[in-house]
Design a protein around this motif. Structure first.
Motif, PDB file in Angstrom:
ATOM      1  N   THR A   8       0.472  -1.225   0.173  1.00 16.12           N
ATOM      2  CA  THR A   8      -0.072   0.269  -0.039  1.00 16.12           C
ATOM      3  C   THR A   8       1.035   1.250   0.145  1.00 16.12           C
ATOM      4  OG1 THR A   8      -1.576  -1.172   1.117  1.00 16.12           O
ATOM      5  CG2 THR A   8      -1.626   0.985   1.233  1.00 16.12           C
ATOM      6  N   TRP A   9       0.606   2.100  -0.805  1.00 13.54           N
ATOM      7  CA  TRP A   9       1.524   3.247  -0.993  1.00 13.54           C
ATOM      8  C   TRP A   9       0.495   4.388   0.430  1.00 13.54           C
ATOM      9  CZ3 TRP A   9       3.078   5.656  -6.026  1.00 13.54           C
ATOM     10  CH2 TRP A   9       4.336   4.362  -6.502  1.00 13.54           C
ATOM     11  N   VAL A  10       1.474   5.178   0.386  1.00 11.56           N
ATOM     12  CA  VAL A  10       0.397   6.334   1.492  1.00 11.56           C
ATOM     13  C   VAL A  10       1.451   7.505   0.647  1.00 11.56           C
ATOM     14  CG1 VAL A  10       0.774   7.454   3.917  1.00 11.56           C
ATOM     15  CG2 VAL A  10       0.639   4.843   3.634  1.00 11.56           C
ATOM     16  N   LEU A  11       0.683   8.182   0.720  1.00 12.09           N
ATOM     17  CA  LEU A  11       1.290   9.800   0.164  1.00 12.09           C
ATOM     18  C   LEU A  11       0.656  10.659   1.032  1.00 12.09           C
ATOM     19  CD1 LEU A  11       2.164  12.122  -1.806  1.00 12.09           C
ATOM     20  CD2 LEU A  11      -0.858  12.417  -2.749  1.00 12.09           C
ATOM     21  N   VAL A  12       2.123  11.201   1.484  1.00 10.22           N
ATOM     22  CA  VAL A  12       2.127  12.658   3.001  1.00 10.22           C
ATOM     23  C   VAL A  12       2.515  14.329   1.790  1.00 10.22           C
ATOM     24  CG1 VAL A  12       3.461  13.337   4.356  1.00 10.22           C
ATOM     25  CG2 VAL A  12       3.010  10.999   4.203  1.00 10.22           C
ATOM     26  N   ALA A  13       1.100  14.213   2.334  1.00 10.25           N
ATOM     27  CA  ALA A  13       1.602  15.886   1.448  1.00 10.25           C
ATOM     28  C   ALA A  13       1.597  17.220   2.135  1.00 10.25           C
ATOM     29  CB  ALA A  13       0.895  15.888  -0.105  1.00 10.25           C
ATOM     30  N   ASP A  14       2.428  18.046   1.415  1.00 12.08           N
ATOM     31  CA  ASP A  14       1.767  19.596   2.203  1.00 12.08           C
ATOM     32  C   ASP A  14       1.542  20.466   1.079  1.00 12.08           C
ATOM     33  OD1 ASP A  14       4.201  20.693   1.964  1.00 12.08           O
ATOM     34  OD2 ASP A  14       4.913  20.784   4.204  1.00 12.08           O
ATOM     35  N   SER A  15       1.301  21.668   1.726  1.00 12.79           N
ATOM     36  CA  SER A  15       1.132  22.660   0.364  1.00 12.79           C
ATOM     37  C   SER A  15       2.552  23.191  -0.877  1.00 12.79           C
ATOM     38  CB  SER A  15       0.509  24.222   0.134  1.00 12.79           C
ATOM     39  OG  SER A  15       1.209  24.837   1.243  1.00 12.79           O
ATOM     40  N   GLU A  16       4.107  22.364  -0.016  1.00 12.03           N
ATOM     41  CA  GLU A  16       4.869  22.623  -0.329  1.00 12.03           C
ATOM     42  C   GLU A  16       5.966  21.316  -1.124  1.00 12.03           C
ATOM     43  OE1 GLU A  16       6.784  25.011   1.820  1.00 12.03           O
ATOM     44  OE2 GLU A  16       5.416  26.888   0.872  1.00 12.03           O
ATOM     45  N   LYS A  17       5.614  20.172   0.038  1.00 15.81           N
ATOM     46  CA  LYS A  17       6.566  19.060   0.072  1.00 15.81           C
ATOM     47  C   LYS A  17       5.089  17.489   0.012  1.00 15.81           C
ATOM     48  CE  LYS A  17       9.959  16.676   2.380  1.00 15.81           C
ATOM     49  NZ  LYS A  17      10.367  16.875   4.075  1.00 15.81           N
ATOM     50  N   ALA A  18       6.059  16.400  -0.660  1.00 18.59           N
ATOM     51  CA  ALA A  18       5.265  15.337  -1.148  1.00 18.59           C
ATOM     52  C   ALA A  18       6.478  14.199  -0.603  1.00 18.59           C
ATOM     53  CB  ALA A  18       4.418  15.045  -2.016  1.00 18.59           C
TER      54      ALA A  18
END
Length: 151
Positions: A8-18
C-alpha cells in the motif's frame, strides 16, 4: 477499518512537499519507505506579488477602485495539488499501486480531492487529515496506522 497492507502506498503531503511512501512490511507493523519526493519552491505572497495593487476606473467621474492582487502563494499551493494528482494518475494508470492512503493537511486534502482522477480515487483506502511531512518515518507509520484503525 482500513489497513496499510503490504504494498500500500501512503502519500504524505502539504502545500510545498510530498513524500510517496510504500509499506514493505505487513499491516500489523507497517514499515514505510520513501519511493519518491516532490518539493515546490513557494516563497511568501509578498515576495511574489507586485509592489501595489492595480486600479480600475469606476462609474463616477474621477473615481478609481483598488483591485486585489493575485495571491500567488495560494495559487502555487493549488498548482502543487494538481501536479500531485497528475503524478498519482500516471502511476495508477501504469499499475504501480493498487491501494493508497492520503495523509495531508485539510486544505491540501480538499484540493487533492478536487483534482484526483477516478482511476486514483477508487484506489484510496484511507485518508488522514494531518500535516505529517516534517515527522520522521516511524512517527508517520504510527500516526497513520492509529488514525486508520480509529476510523
Amino acid at each position: 477499518m482500513a489497513q496499510i497492507d503490504t504494498g500500500t502506498w501512503v502519500l504524505v503531503a502539504d502545500s510545498e512537499k510530498a513524500l510517496f511512501l510504500e509499506n514493505v512490511a505487513d499491516a500489523e507493523n507497517p514499515h514505510l519507505v520513501v519511493t519518491r519526493e516532490e518539493h515546490q519552491d513557494n516563497p511568501s505572497d509578498r515576495e511574489q506579488s507586485a509592489n501595489r495593487p492595480g486600479r480600475m476606473q469606476d462609474t463616477g467621474v474621477g473615481q478609481r477602485s483598488a483591485l486585489d492582487d493575485t495571491d500567488w502563494h495560494e495559487l502555487a499551493k493549488e498548482r502543487f495539488a494538481s501536479q500531485l494528482a497528475d503524478i498519482l494518475y500516471k502511476k495508477a494508470h501504469r499499475g504501480e499501486f493498487e491501494k493508497i492512503v492520503i495523509a495531508a493537511s485539510p486544505q491540501v486534502l480538499g484540493a487533492l480531492r478536487d483534482e484526483l482522477h477516478q482511476e486514483v480515487t477508487k484506489r484510496i483506502v484511507g485518508e488522514v487529515d494531518k500535516t505529517l511531512t516534517n515527522h520522521p518515518l516511524d512517527k508517520i507509520e504510527k500516526i497513520v496506522k492509529e488514525d486508520l484503525e480509529a476510523a
